[in-house]
Scaffold this motif. Structure first.
Motif, PDB file in Angstrom:
ATOM      1  N   ASP A  54      55.958  30.094  26.782  1.00  0.00           N
ATOM      2  CA  ASP A  54      56.426  30.590  25.489  1.00  0.00           C
ATOM      3  C   ASP A  54      55.625  31.833  25.080  1.00  0.00           C
ATOM      4  OD1 ASP A  54      57.884  30.657  23.139  1.00  0.00           O
ATOM      5  OD2 ASP A  54      56.465  29.370  22.072  1.00  0.00           O
ATOM      6  N   VAL A  55      55.711  32.894  25.897  1.00  0.00           N
ATOM      7  CA  VAL A  55      55.047  34.160  25.596  1.00  0.00           C
ATOM      8  C   VAL A  55      56.102  35.259  25.553  1.00  0.00           C
ATOM      9  CG1 VAL A  55      52.821  33.521  26.610  1.00  0.00           C
ATOM     10  CG2 VAL A  55      54.530  34.663  28.016  1.00  0.00           C
ATOM     11  N   SER A  56      55.733  36.358  24.925  1.00  0.00           N
ATOM     12  CA  SER A  56      56.685  37.453  24.775  1.00  0.00           C
ATOM     13  C   SER A  56      57.003  38.116  26.120  1.00  0.00           C
ATOM     14  CB  SER A  56      56.128  38.497  23.811  1.00  0.00           C
ATOM     15  OG  SER A  56      55.014  39.138  24.403  1.00  0.00           O
ATOM     16  N   GLN A  57      58.110  38.816  26.137  1.00  0.00           N
ATOM     17  CA  GLN A  57      58.478  39.577  27.329  1.00  0.00           C
ATOM     18  C   GLN A  57      57.452  40.672  27.593  1.00  0.00           C
ATOM     19  OE1 GLN A  57      60.915  38.786  29.532  1.00  0.00           O
ATOM     20  NE2 GLN A  57      60.045  40.416  30.809  1.00  0.00           N
ATOM     21  N   GLU A  58      56.857  41.235  26.511  1.00  0.00           N
ATOM     22  CA  GLU A  58      55.810  42.251  26.656  1.00  0.00           C
ATOM     23  C   GLU A  58      54.634  41.701  27.460  1.00  0.00           C
ATOM     24  OE1 GLU A  58      54.835  43.280  22.625  1.00  0.00           O
ATOM     25  OE2 GLU A  58      56.073  45.087  22.716  1.00  0.00           O
ATOM     26  N   THR A  59      54.240  40.460  27.169  1.00  0.00           N
ATOM     27  CA  THR A  59      53.128  39.838  27.888  1.00  0.00           C
ATOM     28  C   THR A  59      53.489  39.632  29.346  1.00  0.00           C
ATOM     29  OG1 THR A  59      52.281  38.781  25.897  1.00  0.00           O
ATOM     30  CG2 THR A  59      51.639  37.802  28.003  1.00  0.00           C
ATOM     31  N   LYS A  60      54.696  39.191  29.605  1.00  0.00           N
ATOM     32  CA  LYS A  60      55.154  39.010  30.994  1.00  0.00           C
ATOM     33  C   LYS A  60      55.183  40.351  31.727  1.00  0.00           C
ATOM     34  CE  LYS A  60      57.802  34.845  30.017  1.00  0.00           C
ATOM     35  NZ  LYS A  60      59.126  34.225  29.903  1.00  0.00           N
ATOM     36  N   ASP A  61      55.642  41.403  31.043  1.00  0.00           N
ATOM     37  CA  ASP A  61      55.681  42.741  31.649  1.00  0.00           C
ATOM     38  C   ASP A  61      54.265  43.250  31.932  1.00  0.00           C
ATOM     39  OD1 ASP A  61      58.438  42.677  31.478  1.00  0.00           O
ATOM     40  OD2 ASP A  61      58.532  43.961  29.693  1.00  0.00           O
ATOM     41  N   ALA A  62      53.348  43.008  30.999  1.00  0.00           N
ATOM     42  CA  ALA A  62      51.958  43.434  31.191  1.00  0.00           C
ATOM     43  C   ALA A  62      51.357  42.735  32.409  1.00  0.00           C
ATOM     44  CB  ALA A  62      51.129  43.154  29.943  1.00  0.00           C
ATOM     45  N   LEU A  63      51.608  41.452  32.545  1.00  0.00           N
ATOM     46  CA  LEU A  63      51.101  40.703  33.697  1.00  0.00           C
ATOM     47  C   LEU A  63      51.719  41.224  34.989  1.00  0.00           C
ATOM     48  CD1 LEU A  63      49.330  38.396  34.698  1.00  0.00           C
ATOM     49  CD2 LEU A  63      51.225  36.833  34.275  1.00  0.00           C
ATOM     50  N   ALA A  64      53.000  41.555  34.953  1.00  0.00           N
ATOM     51  CA  ALA A  64      53.684  42.072  36.145  1.00  0.00           C
ATOM     52  C   ALA A  64      53.160  43.452  36.546  1.00  0.00           C
ATOM     53  CB  ALA A  64      55.186  42.131  35.905  1.00  0.00           C
ATOM     54  N   SER A  65      52.576  44.200  35.597  1.00  0.00           N
ATOM     55  CA  SER A  65      52.073  45.541  35.923  1.00  0.00           C
ATOM     56  C   SER A  65      50.748  45.495  36.688  1.00  0.00           C
ATOM     57  CB  SER A  65      51.912  46.388  34.655  1.00  0.00           C
ATOM     58  OG  SER A  65      50.818  45.948  33.871  1.00  0.00           O
ATOM     59  N   LEU A  66      50.071  44.346  36.691  1.00  0.00           N
ATOM     60  CA  LEU A  66      48.815  44.193  37.440  1.00  0.00           C
ATOM     61  C   LEU A  66      49.113  43.869  38.893  1.00  0.00           C
ATOM     62  CD1 LEU A  66      46.799  41.995  34.921  1.00  0.00           C
ATOM     63  CD2 LEU A  66      46.751  44.474  35.172  1.00  0.00           C
ATOM     64  N   LYS A  67      48.331  44.444  39.806  1.00  0.00           N
ATOM     65  CA  LYS A  67      48.558  44.208  41.231  1.00  0.00           C
ATOM     66  C   LYS A  67      47.375  43.527  41.917  1.00  0.00           C
ATOM     67  CE  LYS A  67      52.472  46.296  40.950  1.00  0.00           C
ATOM     68  NZ  LYS A  67      53.535  45.471  40.485  1.00  0.00           N
ATOM     69  N   LYS A  68      46.148  44.008  41.662  1.00  0.00           N
ATOM     70  CA  LYS A  68      44.995  43.520  42.426  1.00  0.00           C
ATOM     71  C   LYS A  68      43.718  43.788  41.641  1.00  0.00           C
ATOM     72  CE  LYS A  68      42.805  44.245  46.915  1.00  0.00           C
ATOM     73  NZ  LYS A  68      42.816  45.001  48.143  1.00  0.00           N
ATOM     74  N   VAL A  69      42.725  42.927  41.841  1.00  0.00           N
ATOM     75  CA  VAL A  69      41.420  43.112  41.222  1.00  0.00           C
ATOM     76  C   VAL A  69      40.354  43.035  42.306  1.00  0.00           C
ATOM     77  CG1 VAL A  69      39.762  42.201  39.549  1.00  0.00           C
ATOM     78  CG2 VAL A  69      42.205  42.087  39.045  1.00  0.00           C
ATOM     79  N   ASN A  70      39.458  44.028  42.322  1.00  0.00           N
ATOM     80  CA  ASN A  70      38.285  44.014  43.204  1.00  0.00           C
ATOM     81  C   ASN A  70      37.068  43.876  42.302  1.00  0.00           C
ATOM     82  OD1 ASN A  70      40.010  46.709  44.326  1.00  0.00           O
ATOM     83  ND2 ASN A  70      39.742  45.039  45.738  1.00  0.00           N
ATOM     84  N   LEU A  71      36.142  43.015  42.683  1.00  0.00           N
ATOM     85  CA  LEU A  71      34.953  42.829  41.870  1.00  0.00           C
ATOM     86  C   LEU A  71      33.720  42.760  42.754  1.00  0.00           C
ATOM     87  CD1 LEU A  71      34.036  41.746  38.820  1.00  0.00           C
ATOM     88  CD2 LEU A  71      33.374  39.887  40.309  1.00  0.00           C
ATOM     89  N   VAL A  72      32.674  43.456  42.327  1.00  0.00           N
ATOM     90  CA  VAL A  72      31.378  43.386  42.990  1.00  0.00           C
ATOM     91  C   VAL A  72      30.335  43.218  41.895  1.00  0.00           C
ATOM     92  CG1 VAL A  72      29.652  44.669  44.324  1.00  0.00           C
ATOM     93  CG2 VAL A  72      32.042  44.779  44.983  1.00  0.00           C
ATOM     94  N   ALA A  73      29.444  42.256  42.070  1.00  0.00           N
ATOM     95  CA  ALA A  73      28.395  42.011  41.082  1.00  0.00           C
ATOM     96  C   ALA A  73      27.085  41.696  41.788  1.00  0.00           C
ATOM     97  CB  ALA A  73      28.787  40.856  40.176  1.00  0.00           C
ATOM     98  N   LEU A  74      26.006  42.106  41.169  1.00  0.00           N
ATOM     99  CA  LEU A  74      24.670  41.777  41.653  1.00  0.00           C
ATOM    100  C   LEU A  74      23.931  41.119  40.496  1.00  0.00           C
ATOM    101  CD1 LEU A  74      22.455  41.874  43.825  1.00  0.00           C
ATOM    102  CD2 LEU A  74      21.819  44.125  42.940  1.00  0.00           C
ATOM    103  N   PRO A  75      23.768  39.782  40.550  1.00  0.00           N
ATOM    104  CA  PRO A  75      23.080  39.096  39.462  1.00  0.00           C
ATOM    105  C   PRO A  75      21.580  39.355  39.488  1.00  0.00           C
ATOM    106  CG  PRO A  75      24.120  37.527  40.989  1.00  0.00           C
ATOM    107  CD  PRO A  75      24.303  38.889  41.550  1.00  0.00           C
ATOM    108  N   PHE A  76      20.964  39.206  38.320  1.00  0.00           N
ATOM    109  CA  PHE A  76      19.514  39.347  38.210  1.00  0.00           C
ATOM    110  C   PHE A  76      18.851  38.176  38.930  1.00  0.00           C
ATOM    111  CE2 PHE A  76      15.576  40.704  36.527  1.00  0.00           C
ATOM    112  CZ  PHE A  76      14.845  39.558  36.256  1.00  0.00           C
ATOM    113  N   GLN A  77      17.939  38.506  39.830  1.00  0.00           N
ATOM    114  CA  GLN A  77      17.160  37.505  40.561  1.00  0.00           C
ATOM    115  C   GLN A  77      15.770  38.076  40.776  1.00  0.00           C
ATOM    116  OE1 GLN A  77      19.578  36.987  44.049  1.00  0.00           O
ATOM    117  NE2 GLN A  77      21.006  35.642  42.990  1.00  0.00           N
ATOM    118  N   ASP A  78      15.120  38.456  39.681  1.00  0.00           N
ATOM    119  CA  ASP A  78      13.821  39.119  39.720  1.00  0.00           C
ATOM    120  C   ASP A  78      13.906  40.394  40.566  1.00  0.00           C
ATOM    121  OD1 ASP A  78      11.210  39.372  38.857  1.00  0.00           O
ATOM    122  OD2 ASP A  78      10.390  38.314  40.595  1.00  0.00           O
TER     123      ASP A  78
END
Length: 177
Positions: A54-78
């Protein structure tokens, strides 16, 4: 004809060697995946699902516009010195790139910078870069097609991650620091 073929082959080889250099964000992301202590993952946007149908068509369109996510993180470990070096490296790459600054803010003590490519109402790539001296450094690259920032922000409150992979759990722990 031989000269044209040789020229085209030379151009292709030169392009392939320069497209992922350390001076590019793509090169940094690829190189960092193999570095000790880094958390890295790529996931398709299909891992995001709406919490309710039960979400708007705008929300569905926004989700459809996303293709891929790349993430790189380095946590603090002293490793404060290494974190600062990585932060400076990422900032240097972003300064030399064609990314446009979208926003700078502080979120849970993190310095967060958002960049984009494309036009303001039809974004093709978003870069989210965060740093906190006692938590770590992270960069996310969100690829899409004609993403609308206002609709994406609205959509974020209506989606959930569909996955329980250890990388997602590690990243969640990193953000909660």
């Amino acid at each position: 004809m031989k000269k044209i073929t040789s020229l085209a082959l030379s151009f292709f080889l030169a392009l392939s060697f320069t497209s992922c250099t350390n001076d590019s964000l793509q090169g940094y992301l690829v190189k960092s995946q193999d570095k000790k202590g880094f958390i890295a993952f790529d996931f398709p946007a299909s891992i995001l699902q709406v919490k309710s149908e039960d979400v708007s068509q705008e929300t569905k369109d926004a989700l459809a516009s996303l293709k891929k996510v790349n993430l790189v993180a380095l946590p603090f470990q002293d490793n404060a010195e290494v974190l600062l070096t990585e932060k400076n490296t990422i900032e240097g790459i972003l300064e030399k790139s064609s990314y446009k600054s979208l926003m700078r803010t502080k979120m849970k003590g993190f310095e967060v910078n958002l960049y984009y490519t494309g036009s303001e109402d039809a974004i093709d790539e978003v870069i989210a870069f965060g740093y906190k001296a006692d938590a770590g450094v992270a960069i996310a690259r969100i690829l899409g097609e004609n993403m609308n920032p206002a609709l994406i922000m609205k959509m974020m409150s209506e989606v959930k991650l569909d996955g329980n992979g250890s990388s997602l759990e590690k990243f969640n722990l990193f953000l909660s620091s």
